[in-house]
Design a protein around this motif. Structure first.
Motif, PDB file in Angstrom:
ATOM      1  N   GLY A   1      10.701  21.382  77.152  1.00 34.82           N
ATOM      2  CA  GLY A   1      10.083  21.067  78.431  1.00 34.82           C
ATOM      3  C   GLY A   1      10.561  21.950  79.565  1.00 34.82           C
ATOM      4  N   LYS A   2      11.656  22.688  79.370  1.00 31.38           N
ATOM      5  CA  LYS A   2      12.207  23.518  80.440  1.00 31.38           C
ATOM      6  C   LYS A   2      11.294  24.716  80.690  1.00 31.38           C
ATOM      7  CE  LYS A   2      16.511  25.347  82.151  1.00 31.38           C
ATOM      8  NZ  LYS A   2      16.560  24.552  83.350  1.00 31.38           N
ATOM      9  N   ILE A   3      10.971  24.932  81.951  1.00 34.10           N
ATOM     10  CA  ILE A   3      10.112  26.046  82.355  1.00 34.10           C
ATOM     11  C   ILE A   3      11.000  27.218  82.743  1.00 34.10           C
ATOM     12  CG2 ILE A   3       8.403  26.813  84.040  1.00 34.10           C
ATOM     13  CD1 ILE A   3       7.396  23.886  84.045  1.00 34.10           C
ATOM     14  N   GLN A   4      10.673  28.413  82.215  1.00 34.60           N
ATOM     15  CA  GLN A   4      11.520  29.588  82.377  1.00 34.60           C
ATOM     16  C   GLN A   4      10.658  30.833  82.547  1.00 34.60           C
ATOM     17  OE1 GLN A   4      14.364  29.377  78.943  1.00 34.60           O
ATOM     18  NE2 GLN A   4      13.050  27.661  78.469  1.00 34.60           N
ATOM     19  N   LYS A   5      11.298  31.939  82.879  1.00 37.47           N
ATOM     20  CA  LYS A   5      10.616  33.236  82.968  1.00 37.47           C
ATOM     21  C   LYS A   5      11.161  34.161  81.893  1.00 37.47           C
ATOM     22  CE  LYS A   5       9.064  33.731  87.684  1.00 37.47           C
ATOM     23  NZ  LYS A   5       7.692  33.494  87.379  1.00 37.47           N
ATOM     24  N   ILE A   6      10.269  34.950  81.302  1.00 43.13           N
ATOM     25  CA  ILE A   6      10.676  35.965  80.327  1.00 43.13           C
ATOM     26  C   ILE A   6      11.296  37.134  81.094  1.00 43.13           C
ATOM     27  CG2 ILE A   6       9.881  37.600  78.560  1.00 43.13           C
ATOM     28  CD1 ILE A   6       9.599  34.726  77.613  1.00 43.13           C
ATOM     29  N   VAL A   7      12.515  37.532  80.713  1.00 42.69           N
ATOM     30  CA  VAL A   7      13.182  38.656  81.376  1.00 42.69           C
ATOM     31  C   VAL A   7      13.363  39.853  80.444  1.00 42.69           C
ATOM     32  CG1 VAL A   7      14.360  37.226  83.088  1.00 42.69           C
ATOM     33  CG2 VAL A   7      15.502  37.734  80.923  1.00 42.69           C
ATOM     34  N   ARG A   8      13.215  39.642  79.121  1.00 39.67           N
ATOM     35  CA  ARG A   8      13.360  40.747  78.181  1.00 39.67           C
ATOM     36  C   ARG A   8      12.615  40.418  76.898  1.00 39.67           C
ATOM     37  NH1 ARG A   8      18.974  43.057  75.704  1.00 39.67           N
ATOM     38  NH2 ARG A   8      18.025  44.603  74.372  1.00 39.67           N
TER      39      ARG A   8
END
Length: 171
Positions: free
Chosen positions: A25-32
């Motif tokens: 459920g955790k919302i995150q951003k792709i960094v690599r």
């Protein structure tokens, strides 16, 4: 490649052996993005690598269905509420008053009054603080973009009850 750097994703399942920071459920951003033998893995802004089956792309707009029990929301009036679960559905509470999420549209705008949600905060790391209505130890996971209100000159003149002339501000 399913995702690219900068995409907003949500963890939908945990397959790999992750630390306790990784939560469904955790919302995150792709960094690599890394490719090894045609298998893509994705590092997110919480510093954890995921495979494609663990993530899904998230719309930029946070929806009512994205709210989870334990999240804290901040309304436009600055008041803080916690999302809680009952058999009949999700509610927002300040500890005394309970407001059903049926009072909100899918985009978290209030249907009846100015209780529109402007910010959503994630779970706390320390379970002792899980029921605290404070946001300083929680990660901001969504904020309503501020939109400039479009208004015509006749609307402004009607509001002020007279003709209006726009002048340049002097320093």
């Amino acid at each position: 490649m399913k995702f690219k750097v900068g995409d907003t994703v949500q963890c939908i399942q945990l397959i790999l052996g992750h630390s306790s920071v990784a939560k469904v459920g955790k919302i995150q951003k792709i960094v690599r993005v890394d490719e090894t033998d045609e298998i893509y893995t994705y590092k997110t802004d919480i510093g954890i690598w995921f495979n494609e089956k663990e993530l899904e792309l998230v719309d930029r707009i946070f929806k009512k269905s994205d709210l989870m029990p334990g999240y804290i929301v901040e309304r436009m009036d600055g008041s803080i509420r916690m999302v809680v679960q009952a058999k009949s559905g999700l509610y927002l509470t300040d500890g005394d008053v309970y407001l059903t999420l049926e009072e909100y549209n899918d985009d978290l705008e209030s249907k009846t009054c100015d209780y529109t949600i402007k910010r959503v905060y994630d779970f706390v790391d320390n379970p002792r603080c899980a029921l605290d209505f404070i946001v300083f130890d929680r990660e901001l996971i969504w904020e309503r973009p501020e939109n400039a209100r479009e208004i015509t000159m006749p609307d402004i003149e009607e509001k002020f009850g007279c003709k209006v002339k726009i002048v340049k501000e002097e320093n």
